[in-house]
Design a protein around this motif. Sequence first.
Motif, PDB file in Angstrom:
ATOM      1  N   PRO A 131     -55.586  12.266 -67.291  1.00  0.00           N
ATOM      2  CA  PRO A 131     -55.912  10.972 -67.884  1.00  0.00           C
ATOM      3  C   PRO A 131     -57.244  10.411 -67.435  1.00  0.00           C
ATOM      4  O   PRO A 131     -57.856   9.604 -68.132  1.00  0.00           O
ATOM      5  N   SER A 132     -57.713  10.814 -66.251  1.00  0.00           N
ATOM      6  CA  SER A 132     -58.983  10.298 -65.742  1.00  0.00           C
ATOM      7  C   SER A 132     -59.622  11.357 -64.858  1.00  0.00           C
ATOM      8  O   SER A 132     -58.945  11.990 -64.046  1.00  0.00           O
ATOM      9  N   GLY A 133     -60.934  11.540 -65.029  1.00  0.00           N
ATOM     10  CA  GLY A 133     -61.627  12.527 -64.209  1.00  0.00           C
ATOM     11  C   GLY A 133     -63.109  12.516 -64.482  1.00  0.00           C
ATOM     12  O   GLY A 133     -63.596  11.833 -65.397  1.00  0.00           O
ATOM     13  N   ILE A 134     -63.830  13.291 -63.692  1.00  0.00           N
ATOM     14  CA  ILE A 134     -65.283  13.351 -63.844  1.00  0.00           C
ATOM     15  C   ILE A 134     -65.782  14.665 -63.257  1.00  0.00           C
ATOM     16  O   ILE A 134     -65.178  15.212 -62.328  1.00  0.00           O
ATOM     17  N   LEU A 135     -66.859  15.163 -63.820  1.00  0.00           N
ATOM     18  CA  LEU A 135     -67.563  16.314 -63.268  1.00  0.00           C
ATOM     19  C   LEU A 135     -69.007  15.902 -63.069  1.00  0.00           C
ATOM     20  O   LEU A 135     -69.686  15.521 -64.033  1.00  0.00           O
ATOM     21  N   ARG A 136     -69.466  15.973 -61.821  1.00  0.00           N
ATOM     22  CA  ARG A 136     -70.834  15.566 -61.505  1.00  0.00           C
ATOM     23  C   ARG A 136     -71.525  16.612 -60.660  1.00  0.00           C
ATOM     24  O   ARG A 136     -70.882  17.374 -59.939  1.00  0.00           O
ATOM     25  N   THR A 137     -72.835  16.623 -60.760  1.00  0.00           N
ATOM     26  CA  THR A 137     -73.618  17.448 -59.852  1.00  0.00           C
ATOM     27  C   THR A 137     -73.743  16.719 -58.531  1.00  0.00           C
ATOM     28  O   THR A 137     -73.589  15.494 -58.448  1.00  0.00           O
ATOM     29  N   MET A 138     -74.043  17.474 -57.484  1.00  0.00           N
ATOM     30  CA  MET A 138     -74.159  16.863 -56.168  1.00  0.00           C
ATOM     31  C   MET A 138     -75.355  15.914 -56.064  1.00  0.00           C
ATOM     32  O   MET A 138     -75.420  15.107 -55.134  1.00  0.00           O
ATOM     33  N   ASP A 139     -76.305  16.024 -57.009  1.00  0.00           N
ATOM     34  CA  ASP A 139     -77.409  15.062 -57.003  1.00  0.00           C
ATOM     35  C   ASP A 139     -77.129  13.877 -57.924  1.00  0.00           C
ATOM     36  O   ASP A 139     -78.022  13.092 -58.222  1.00  0.00           O
ATOM     37  N   GLY A 140     -75.868  13.744 -58.374  1.00  0.00           N
ATOM     38  CA  GLY A 140     -75.443  12.523 -59.043  1.00  0.00           C
ATOM     39  C   GLY A 140     -75.493  12.516 -60.553  1.00  0.00           C
ATOM     40  O   GLY A 140     -75.295  11.473 -61.172  1.00  0.00           O
ATOM     41  N   ARG A 141     -75.690  13.663 -61.191  1.00  0.00           N
ATOM     42  CA  ARG A 141     -75.759  13.693 -62.654  1.00  0.00           C
ATOM     43  C   ARG A 141     -74.375  13.959 -63.235  1.00  0.00           C
ATOM     44  O   ARG A 141     -73.695  14.918 -62.876  1.00  0.00           O
ATOM     45  N   THR A 142     -73.927  13.114 -64.159  1.00  0.00           N
ATOM     46  CA  THR A 142     -72.617  13.272 -64.784  1.00  0.00           C
ATOM     47  C   THR A 142     -72.718  14.270 -65.936  1.00  0.00           C
ATOM     48  O   THR A 142     -73.495  14.073 -66.870  1.00  0.00           O
ATOM     49  N   LEU A 143     -71.907  15.327 -65.867  1.00  0.00           N
ATOM     50  CA  LEU A 143     -71.867  16.326 -66.936  1.00  0.00           C
ATOM     51  C   LEU A 143     -70.728  16.047 -67.909  1.00  0.00           C
ATOM     52  O   LEU A 143     -70.855  16.310 -69.103  1.00  0.00           O
ATOM     53  N   TRP A 144     -69.634  15.523 -67.387  1.00  0.00           N
ATOM     54  CA  TRP A 144     -68.471  15.204 -68.228  1.00  0.00           C
ATOM     55  C   TRP A 144     -67.675  14.127 -67.525  1.00  0.00           C
ATOM     56  O   TRP A 144     -67.643  14.052 -66.296  1.00  0.00           O
ATOM     57  N   SER A 145     -67.017  13.281 -68.327  1.00  0.00           N
ATOM     58  CA  SER A 145     -66.119  12.288 -67.731  1.00  0.00           C
ATOM     59  C   SER A 145     -65.078  11.864 -68.751  1.00  0.00           C
ATOM     60  O   SER A 145     -65.287  11.974 -69.973  1.00  0.00           O
ATOM     61  N   ARG A 146     -63.965  11.372 -68.229  1.00  0.00           N
ATOM     62  CA  ARG A 146     -62.925  10.777 -69.077  1.00  0.00           C
ATOM     63  C   ARG A 146     -62.385   9.554 -68.341  1.00  0.00           C
ATOM     64  O   ARG A 146     -61.858   9.669 -67.227  1.00  0.00           O
ATOM     65  N   ASP A 147     -62.573   8.402 -68.934  1.00  0.00           N
ATOM     66  CA  ASP A 147     -62.103   7.135 -68.359  1.00  0.00           C
ATOM     67  C   ASP A 147     -62.460   7.061 -66.873  1.00  0.00           C
ATOM     68  O   ASP A 147     -61.591   6.798 -66.019  1.00  0.00           O
ATOM     69  N   PRO A 148     -63.740   7.257 -66.524  1.00  0.00           N
ATOM     70  CA  PRO A 148     -64.109   7.415 -65.108  1.00  0.00           C
ATOM     71  C   PRO A 148     -64.028   6.150 -64.284  1.00  0.00           C
ATOM     72  O   PRO A 148     -64.002   6.222 -63.061  1.00  0.00           O
ATOM     73  N   ASP A 149     -64.002   4.982 -64.928  1.00  0.00           N
ATOM     74  CA  ASP A 149     -63.953   3.727 -64.177  1.00  0.00           C
ATOM     75  C   ASP A 149     -62.553   3.133 -64.108  1.00  0.00           C
ATOM     76  O   ASP A 149     -62.376   2.027 -63.578  1.00  0.00           O
ATOM     77  N   ALA A 150     -61.558   3.838 -64.648  1.00  0.00           N
ATOM     78  CA  ALA A 150     -60.178   3.340 -64.591  1.00  0.00           C
ATOM     79  C   ALA A 150     -59.742   3.208 -63.136  1.00  0.00           C
ATOM     80  O   ALA A 150     -59.906   4.126 -62.336  1.00  0.00           O
ATOM     81  N   GLN A 151     -59.187   2.060 -62.788  1.00  0.00           N
ATOM     82  CA  GLN A 151     -58.731   1.814 -61.425  1.00  0.00           C
ATOM     83  C   GLN A 151     -57.325   2.369 -61.271  1.00  0.00           C
ATOM     84  O   GLN A 151     -56.386   1.904 -61.914  1.00  0.00           O
ATOM     85  N   ARG A 152     -57.196   3.391 -60.417  1.00  0.00           N
ATOM     86  CA  ARG A 152     -55.948   4.123 -60.288  1.00  0.00           C
ATOM     87  C   ARG A 152     -55.603   4.309 -58.813  1.00  0.00           C
ATOM     88  O   ARG A 152     -56.483   4.373 -57.957  1.00  0.00           O
ATOM     89  N   ALA A 153     -54.315   4.428 -58.534  1.00  0.00           N
ATOM     90  CA  ALA A 153     -53.902   4.877 -57.208  1.00  0.00           C
ATOM     91  C   ALA A 153     -54.500   6.264 -56.974  1.00  0.00           C
ATOM     92  O   ALA A 153     -54.547   7.087 -57.888  1.00  0.00           O
ATOM     93  N   MET A 154     -54.991   6.513 -55.742  1.00  0.00           N
ATOM     94  CA  MET A 154     -55.700   7.777 -55.517  1.00  0.00           C
ATOM     95  C   MET A 154     -55.121   8.593 -54.372  1.00  0.00           C
ATOM     96  O   MET A 154     -55.695   9.602 -53.962  1.00  0.00           O
ATOM     97  N   ALA A 155     -53.969   8.154 -53.844  1.00  0.00           N
ATOM     98  CA  ALA A 155     -53.245   8.933 -52.842  1.00  0.00           C
ATOM     99  C   ALA A 155     -54.158   9.326 -51.679  1.00  0.00           C
ATOM    100  O   ALA A 155     -55.014   8.544 -51.261  1.00  0.00           O
ATOM    101  N   SER A 156     -54.033  10.560 -51.191  1.00  0.00           N
ATOM    102  CA  SER A 156     -54.735  10.956 -49.965  1.00  0.00           C
ATOM    103  C   SER A 156     -56.216  11.247 -50.154  1.00  0.00           C
ATOM    104  O   SER A 156     -56.903  11.532 -49.162  1.00  0.00           O
ATOM    105  N   THR A 157     -56.725  11.166 -51.376  1.00  0.00           N
ATOM    106  CA  THR A 157     -58.186  11.213 -51.503  1.00  0.00           C
ATOM    107  C   THR A 157     -58.801  10.002 -50.796  1.00  0.00           C
ATOM    108  O   THR A 157     -59.998   9.993 -50.498  1.00  0.00           O
ATOM    109  N   THR A 158     -57.976   9.006 -50.500  1.00  0.00           N
ATOM    110  CA  THR A 158     -58.364   7.874 -49.644  1.00  0.00           C
ATOM    111  C   THR A 158     -59.022   8.347 -48.350  1.00  0.00           C
ATOM    112  O   THR A 158     -59.948   7.709 -47.819  1.00  0.00           O
TER     113      THR A 158
END
Length: 416
Positions: free
Chosen positions: A60-87
Motif C-alpha cells: 500500500p505504501s513504498g518508495i525506491l530511491r537512490t542513495m543520493d536522494g533521487r526518487t525512482l518510484w513511489s506509492r503513497d510515500p507520505d502516508a503516515q503509517r505505523a512502522m514497527a521496528s524500522t523505528t
Amino acid sequence: MRYTRVRAGVAALCAAALLTIYTGTGSLAHGWSAEDETVGYTTIAQDPTLSAVAPEVAMPSGILRTMDGRTLWSRDPDAQRAMASTTKIMTALVVLEHAEMSDVVTVSRDAAGVGEAEIDLRPGQEITVGMLLEGMLVRSGNDAAIALAEHVGGSLDGFAVMMNQKAADLGLSHSSFANPHGLDEPGHYSSAQDLATLSTLAMSDPRFAEMVSQPSVMVDDGQGGAKRYESSNKLLGTYEGANGVKTGWTNKAGYCLVASAQRNDIGLVAVVLGTDSEDERFDEARVLLDWGYEHYRPIEVATAETTAALVPVTDYLDRTVPAVVGESVTVPVFDLDGEISASADVVHEVEAPVLAGQRLGTLTVRQGERLLAQVPIVAVRDVAAPDTWERIEIWFTRIWRSVFGGQLQAPAVPLV
C-alpha cells in the motif's frame, strides 16, 4: 461489419477496465490510486502509459530511491503509517550521536522485561552500547532498544523527545516517535519517504552501515558467555549487493522492510510498508531493487576526444583548431526520464598562440531539465602564432581579399 463493431466494443471495455485499475476503483481497492503512484517525478494519473513499466508490487505504501536522494518510484510515500521496528533506525541514529560505542550500560528491569523480539538481557547486566546496537539492529531486540533509550535519554519519554527533535532537524514532516522500539502506540508513525531519508543518512555512518550488513551477531549473555542471533533481514546473503537495513512487524503496521543494496557504485534504498506476510515484504523489495538496477544504471554521456567544433584561429586566413571533449564522463541515468541531449557552447574564434588542452568551451549534457554533466571542451593541439613574414603575407592577402573578395578567416564549424 457486425464483427468489427463487436471487436471495437471489446477493446473499449478493456480500455475502460485498465483506466479503472490505474485511475480509480481498481487501485483504490488496494488503498492507492493512480495519483498516489509515481515513476520518476510523473504520476501514473498524468501519464497512464507508465503503468506498463512501473514495478509490479502490491504494497500500500513504498518508495525506491537512490542513495543520493533521487526518487525512482513511489506509492503513497507520505502516508503516515505505523512502522514497527524500522523505528530502530532512528533509535540508532540518536544513540550514535549521543553515546560512544564503548560506553557501558546497566540493563534495567523494564528493559529486560519488555518482551517480543529480544536478545535476552538480564536486569543489572552490564553491556556496551556497541553490542546493544548490534543486538537491536541485527536481531531487532526490543530490550536492547529500551536499554539504549534509558541510557541516552534518561527515560523513554526523554528519549522520545530526542527522537522527535532529530526528526524535526531532518525535516521528517510525516513522522512522530513515541518509543524506541516500534511497538504500536498512539502518536507513533512515519512514512515511506521519511524512512528513506532517515535510512540514507544512517547508511552514511560507517558504524551503522557495518552493523546492519551483518548476517548474525554475537551478544554477551551476562553470564560469561555469548549467544548468536541471526539477522531478521533475509535479503542479506541472498540478494546481490544487499547491505541493510531493517525489518519490522506489528499488527497495526503489517510487515515492513527498509532494504538497501549497492552495485557498481549505485546505491538504492527500497521501503516496503504494510505487506500481508513476512516473505511478501522481501519479494516486493527484490522487485523494486531489480527494477531500479534495470532502469537506473551508469551510462557514458560524454566521450573524450569527441570533436565538438572547429574553431577559427584569428591570426590566420584558413586555419582552425579542433575543439574536443576533454574527458569521458559516466553518470547514473534513469532511462524512464526521457532522451539525453548534449549541447556545446564553444568560442567563435581564438587568438594564437593556442595551447593543447586550452579550454575553448563547455559540453552540457541534460536529460529533460535535469543536468547530467558539464565537461570542458579543449583545444586538441598547439597552434603557434605566425612569425613576422607570415604576418606580413596574411596582412597583404586580407587587404587584397577585402577589395576583390575572398575568405578573411576560416569559418567556425560546430559539430555538436
